[in-house]
Design an enzyme around this catalytic site. Structure first.
Site: not given
Length: 192
Positions: A61, A71, A131, A169
Site C-alpha cells: 500500500h 511510517k 505503526y 489486495d
C-alpha cells in the site's frame, strides 16, 4: 537506540534500547528528538494497530500526494516479514525492496519513508502490528502494487496456499502496468 541502514537509502531498521529485569522490560518506542537526531524527521500524527492471523498478507500500500505517508512500523506480539518497496521512478533502487522480520521478541522497527509501498506477511499464529503515520489516511488517494508481482521477487516466507488477502489486495496492478500512479524520484513533491 541503534539505527541500521539498509540496502535502500532512507529505509532504516531501528534497534531500540530495551531495559529488562525480572519484572519485564521497558523501551522507548518513539522519542521525537532522538529519532530526529538519527535522520528520522517525520511529524507523526496518527498511531494505528492491527491484529492478523498466520498467512495474512497486507499490502503493498501507499498514498499519493498530498497524502503521502511515511511510517514507523513495529510488532507488539507475534512475527511478520515487513517489506518496503521503492516506487520512485528514476530512483537508483526503483523496484527494489527491503524485507525485515519484525517481532515482539526482537522489538525492531522499520522506518518506511514517503515514496515507498509497504506491506507485511504474518509468520506467527497471530500478530499485533503497530505503526505511526505522518499523514492521515485518505481512501481516495490510496493505491497499491501487487504483492506477488514477479518483478519484485519478494519471498514472503509463507506458502502460497496459506495466503490470506483482502479482495482489494488481490486486485492491485503490477509495478510495470500502464497507468500505475507512482512517485518521481526527481520531483520531490511527494515529500511535502
Amino acid at each position: 537506540m541503534n539505527v541500521v541502514p539498509t540496502a535502500i537509502e532512507d529505509v532504516l531498521v531501528i534497534e531500540p534500547r530495551v531495559f529488562g529485569d525480572e519484572r519485564g522490560y521497558f523501551f522507548e518506542s518513539w522519542n521525537a528528538a532522538e529519532y530526529r537526531a538519527h535522520g528520522i524527521d517525520a511529524d507523526f500524527i496518527q498511531d494505528n494497530e492491527s491484529r492478523s492471523r498466520f498467512g495474512v498478507v497486507r499490502g503493498l500500500h501507499y498514498q499519493l500526494p498530498p497524502y503521502t505517508q511515511a511510517k514507523l512500523v513495529r510488532v507488539i506480539s507475534g512475527r511478520v516479514l515487513d517489506v518496503a518497496v521503492d516506487i520512485r521512478r528514476g530512483s537508483p533502487t526503483f523496484g527494489q525492496h527491503v524485507a525485515v522480520e519484525l517481532s515482539g521478541e526482537n522489538k525492531l522497527q522499520l522506518f518506511v519513508p514517503r515514496g515507498f509501498a509497504h506491506g507485511f506477511a504474518v509468520l506467527s499464529d497471530e500478530v499485533v502490528f503497530a505503526y505511526k503515520c505522518d499523514n492521515r489516511y485518505m481512501p481516495s488517494h490510496e493505491r497499491g502494487i501487487a504483492f506477488d508481482d514477479p518483478a519484485l521477487a519478494i519471498d514472503w516466507r509463507v506458502r502460497v496456499e496459506h495466503f490470506i488477502l483482502s479482495p482489494r489486495d488481490t486486485r492491485h496492478p503490477r509495478l510495470s502496468d500502464p497507468g500505475v500512479e507512482l512517485f518521481d524520484y526527481h520531483d520531490r513533491e511527494y515529500l511535502k
